[in-house]
Motif scaffolding. Structure first.
Motif, PDB file in Angstrom:
ATOM      1  N   ALA A  63       0.855  -1.218  -0.230  1.00  0.00           N
ATOM      2  CA  ALA A  63      -0.039  -0.067  -0.047  1.00  0.00           C
ATOM      3  C   ALA A  63       0.834   1.278  -0.011  1.00  0.00           C
ATOM      4  CB  ALA A  63      -0.996  -0.061   1.214  1.00  0.00           C
ATOM      5  N   LEU A  64       1.884   1.374   0.839  1.00  0.00           N
ATOM      6  CA  LEU A  64       2.866   2.448   1.034  1.00  0.00           C
ATOM      7  C   LEU A  64       3.656   2.632  -0.231  1.00  0.00           C
ATOM      8  CD1 LEU A  64       3.283   2.662   4.664  1.00  0.00           C
ATOM      9  CD2 LEU A  64       1.709   3.694   3.520  1.00  0.00           C
ATOM     10  N   LEU A  65       4.498   1.531  -0.509  1.00  0.00           N
ATOM     11  CA  LEU A  65       5.549   1.646  -1.614  1.00  0.00           C
ATOM     12  C   LEU A  65       5.142   1.549  -3.008  1.00  0.00           C
ATOM     13  CD1 LEU A  65       8.588  -0.299   0.493  1.00  0.00           C
ATOM     14  CD2 LEU A  65       7.993   2.062   0.131  1.00  0.00           C
ATOM     15  N   GLY A  66       3.948   1.055  -3.025  1.00  0.00           N
ATOM     16  CA  GLY A  66       3.383   0.769  -4.226  1.00  0.00           C
ATOM     17  C   GLY A  66       2.418   1.716  -4.697  1.00  0.00           C
ATOM     18  N   GLY A  67       2.202   2.916  -3.968  1.00  0.00           N
ATOM     19  CA  GLY A  67       1.254   4.028  -4.432  1.00  0.00           C
ATOM     20  C   GLY A  67      -0.045   3.640  -4.834  1.00  0.00           C
TER      21      GLY A  67
END
Lengths: 352, 268, 359
Positions: free
Chosen positions: B213-217
């Motif tokens: 969720a965070l690094l995959g935008g």
């Protein structure tokens, strides 16, 4: 250091020259030199920590010496990788490849040499026949007994006709009976193939059975290198005398030619040309004592043990040393406390 | 139960109460009303199939990268001096001791458009525009491999450690070069560790959701995110249970398949 | 940890509440000290979403409550609708008061999981008619608006509407939006020309078609509240939608960020008393504390999330006031929790499918 007869310097297949190796403060090898003749079996005998395994590793290429050279057939191999040395080795626990079948284990060194498949099959078959394991090709090492595993290790070490065979305490894990069978078999095979062999052990009995010559090692140096009988009968020093076989070692001073005075005042006749005043060591093997002789000891039996073919007696001599004596087992085992007199002839006493 | 099994009883009870019971309960939920409707939805709609496929694809890639990085690392740690090995352990285990948010923000600082990597690349003249490393698949892969690497390294480390050092030495003495020792000796003897590490990493990957969720935008969608949505937002527990059950069965199937194709070897 | 926060904060637009206003307003007049008070417990339990919100609540409300009544306030978190339902169903209710998300509050009322708020204890006479739900107490307002970098858009050159947001030629640069249908569907429709009071019911086709246009320009779809401000600070993007409090926090510290309030999506934070709570009277007393305008002003200055007692604006520092969404209620619109309570699942599925679509 004494060099025994028949070492055959001229035909030396393996030559070790002044090899030294330190691990931190400890000198594992203190400038060791020795030579092994073509087809000879030399045993390196010593207690653990004596440096014998380090010496073997230097020869095999698993350790690089700080100083000195190793030559095989006249060529310096000191800097060569283990893979390039053409040395067959049997490890303590055999180091068989557990995931490979017997056949694949034995074929391994040949495959590494890119030998044709048919040739590999032929030579693996021969090697396995030689160690009497024909028919076991498909088994995995864990499906074999200890003795069988060792035969595989042996076959693997000789199948590529190495220049040198190294045996690192290979019989340690076997039970006594199997060990004796394997010792004789290895000896037979080594002779038949004429393999120049170094055998490492801490078991002096094994060393005496197998070797052409023995090098006794202690604290990184070779104490004596000689034939088996010489090592046993004429040890160079206390350490060799004590380490090889059972022994009684006394120390004294030569008081007159052929006469040695012990600290307790007792005088022993010996067969030696040592000059008067010289401090000497005396070695008396337990089995060389008899009921009487030129030198007599009287005392009381402290301990008596029945050994089948002989009695082993520990005798406390009056005002003197304690002696270990072996006598042929005849009659009943004498009880502790029995008075006894034993004797030994001068020529049975080794002076060093 | 034999008497020897008694000491394992607390663990068995724990598993029964906290694992087996909830799983059975979940299966019960998924069959609410006695129909397979929720399963039909989970397996019949393009959206969910796509996300299942994405999830397995990501898990597989993460496993492959963990293996490529983890094998040399575990191998070195197992064969180096104790001092270096300890240092290796600290670095490998560090991500496990760090909160997932701290870890993720650290990657944001490094991988961002104006992050450390891109600035170095631009200053070195290797690129004029920042390379997109974050808010995409690459970012997720990097973040997940980082977190899951220990689960690969440790089993491989253990497998290498279990090999008697005399065995590779024997191979060398018999004429094998370094490369051949690796392919013929180390690799087959560490298959166990590779298998254990891969299964761990793969299975753990399946359940990831904060990192993607965070690094995959938001672009990288994994099934856990959808299950969470169903549980917390839609309150559709039967459907969430059906999705979970499908994931569970698929995971077991892959595990069984993998075990068939690996031939675990026991070393002495 | 913060990932579920967005849904919890969703708001009620509470159309039905209006009718009740007059009644409850008048009822309050006769509030009494004559009525017998139930005995004081040693403590009451308030469940909320924790974090900086928890510490602001302690400062603004809990400390005063403890002093006034000598009842300790025990705080728990996180907010969890499933747990609330399980508690009420099993009759073992640990919480006296809990924060609750917008859609969840509506569902909870329908499922009869909440106690009625006692109008004799809680004074909501100064609350707008939309915030008078008998079961749900509107504790604060927040809004999703445009945050932009002041060094990129200088002197009022920033996008001032959703139509501007969609105009990537006039306002170039990377954007960030929330990875969720709520807000974005509405923004798309407004950008496409739908008046902001006519977005419901949402026309999915039209909204997603409009979203297609902006999708390539959104570098990061955010999922936690702190992401938008961070993305702006890191220059990952130059424009981001986000919650006003998060931007306010950065602005307060001097970060190069400003807020455009126009067409923001308003939501309300809510609290409710679970049915079967152990100390319902004291839970109402706590709500009364939450309704005091001076205390709401303290809370708002801390986080930028004002209460709905409109008098509270009078007690806020002049510097803080421009950063409170209640100062711009007319420019914005309310998200319909009722619509989402009906259509949320469908919206989420369509959203997910749209996100998976290539390009």
């Amino acid at each position: 250091m004494r060099t025994g007869k028949g070492s055959g310097e001229g035909s030396a297949e393996l030559l070790i020259e002044g090899v030294a190796k330190r691990f931190g403060e400890v000198a594992a090898l203190d400038h060791v030199s020795l030579s092994v003749a073509q087809g000879e079996l030399l045993t390196i005998l010593g207690p653990s920590g004596s440096g014998k395994t380090t010496l073997l590793k230097v020869v095999a290429g698993f350790e690089t010496p700080d100083a000195g050279r190793v030559l095989v057939g006249g060529a310096d191999i000191t800097a060569l990788l283990p893979a390039r040395r053409d040395i067959g080795m049997v490890f303590q626990n055999y180091a068989l490849f557990p995931h490979l079948s017997v056949k694949a284990n034995v074929a391994f060194p040949l495959e590494m040499r890119n030998i044709a498949r048919a040739e590999i099959d032929r030579r693996v078959g021969e090697a396995l026949a030689m160690v009497e394991l024909a028919g076991y090709e498909a088994r995995l090492p864990k499906q074999l007994s200890g003795g069988q595993q060792q035969r595989v290790a042996l076959a693997r070490a000789i199948v590529f006709n190495p220049r040198l065979l190294l045996l690192d305490e290979p019989f340690g894990a076997l039970d006594r009976k199997l060990r004796e069978t394997m010792q004789l078999e290895v000896r037979r095979l080594q002779r038949r193939l004429g393999l120049t062999t170094i055998f490492i052990t801490h078991d002096q009995e094994e060393a005496l059975v197998l070797s052409d010559r023995i090098a006794v090692m202690n604290k990184g140096t070779i104490q004596q290198i000689a034939t088996t009988t010489e090592i046993y009968e004429r040890p160079a020093n206390d350490f060799v005398a004590d380490f090889v076989g059972e022994s009684n070692i006394l120390h004294g001073t030569v008081s007159a030619p052929g006469l040695v005075a012990l600290p307790d005042g007792r005088k022993l006749m010996v067969d030696s040309e040592a000059a008067p005043g010289a401090k000497v060591g005396l070695l008396m093997r337990p089995e060389r004592f008899s009921g009487g002789g030129l030198n007599e000891f009287s005392g009381e039996i402290v301990e008596a043990v029945y050994l089948g073919t002989s009695f082993k007696l520990r005798i406390a001599c009056e005002g003197g040393p304690e002696l270990l004596v072996r006598q042929p087992a005849r009659g009943t085992l004498p009880a502790a406390g029995t008075k006894i007199t034993v004797g030994i002839d001068p020529e049975a006493i080794h002076v060093f | 139960m034999t008497t020897r099994a008694w000491p394992a009883l607390p663990a068995l009870i724990l598993l029964l109460v906290f694992f087996l019971f909830p799983v059975v309960r979940m299966l019960g939920f998924s069959l609410e009303g006695g129909t397979f409707d929720w399963y039909a939805k989970a397996l019949g709609e393009g959206l969910y199939l796509r996300v299942f496929w994405n999830t397995f694809e990501i898990a597989l890639l993460v496993t492959v990268f963990c293996l490529l990085l983890g094998y040399p690392l575990g191998f070195l740690m197992a064969t180096t001096t104790p001092g270096w090995a300890t240092l290796g352990f600290i670095f490998v285990l560090l991500p496990l001791w760090t909160s997932v948010l701290v870890r993720t923000y650290a990657w944001m600082v490094l991988l961002g458009r104006n992050g450390v990597f891109n600035r170095l690349l631009m200053e070195a003249g290797l690129t004029t525009d920042p390379i997109p490393l974050l808010h995409n698949f690459t970012g997720v892969l990097i973040g997940m491999v980082h977190v899951l690497l220990p689960y690969m390294v440790l089993p491989i480390y253990g497998a290498v450690r279990r090999i008697d050092p005399a065995i590779p030495a024997a191979a060398a003495g018999l004429g094998a070069s370094g490369g051949r020792i690796f392919w013929r000796i180390y690799l087959p003897l560490t298959l166990n560790g590779i298998f254990a590490g891969s299964v761990l990493v793969f299975v753990l990957s399946l359940g990831f959701f904060i990192t993607p969720a965070l690094l995959g935008g938001g672009r990288v969608m994994m099934i856990a995110v959808l299950i969470e949505q169903q549980v917390r937002e839609a309150l559709n527990w039967p459907f969430a249970a059906a999705l979970s059950a499908v994931l569970l069965v698929a995971t077991f199937a892959i595990y069984a398949l993998a075990q068939r194709f690996s031939q675990p070897e026991t070393t002495r | 940890m913060d990932i579920q926060r967005p849904h919890r904060r969703r708001v009620l637009s509470l159309l039905g509440g209006a009718a009740a206003v007059g009644v409850s307003g008048r009822a309050f007049a006769q509030t009494d000290s004559s009525r017998a008070e139930p005995p004081k417990p040693a403590q009451i339990v308030v469940n909320h979403s924790g974090g900086s919100m928890g510490s602001a609540m302690r400062k603004a409300f809990f400390n005063g409550f403890e002093k006034k009544y000598g009842i300790r306030v025990v705080e728990t978190s996180p907010v969890d609708f499933g747990k609330l339902r399980a508690m009420v169903d099993s009759g073992n209710v640990e919480w006296d008061l809990t924060e609750i998300g917008g859609q969840d509050a509506i569902r909870a009322s329908k499922m009869n999981l909440l106690d009625k708020i006692d109008p004799k204890v809680v004074d909501r006479s100064k609350y707008p008619p939309t915030a008078q739900n008998p079961h749900v107490f509107a504790s604060s307002v927040y809004t999703t608006i445009i945050g932009y970098r002041t060094d990129v858009f200088k002197g009022g050159t920033h996008p001032k509407s959703w139509a501007d947001w969609w105009d990537v030629k006039k306002f170039p640069g990377a954007r960030s939006m929330r990875n969720h249908p709520t807000d974005n569907l509405e923004f798309a429709l407004i950008a496409d020309g739908v008046p902001k009071d006519k977005v419901y019911p949402i026309d999915f086709d039209r909204a997603f078609k409009k979203l297609d246009q902006v999708k390539p320009h959104v570098t990061a779809w955010w999922s936690t509240g702190q992401q938008p401000a961070q993305l702006l600070l890191d220059k990952e993007v130059v424009l981001a939608t986000g919650w006003n409090g998060r931007f306010y926090d950065v602005i307060k510290k001097g970060g190069p960020i400003e807020i455009e309030w126009n067409e923001g999506a308003l939501k309300q934070g809510s609290f409710a008393i679970p049915r079967g709570a152990k100390n319902p009277y004291w839970a109402n007393k706590m709500l009364a504390e939450l309704a005091i305008p001076q205390q709401q002003a303290v809370y708002a200055s801390e986080l930028g999330y004002p209460g709905l007692n409109l008098e509270s604006l009078n007690f806020v520092d002049a510097k803080v006031k421009p950063y409170l969404p209640t100062a711009y209620l007319d420019k914005q619109f309310w998200i319909s929790d009722e619509w989402y309570a009906e259509n949320g699942t469908k919206a989420a599925e369509l959203w997910n499918a749209w996100m998976l679509k290539k390009a």
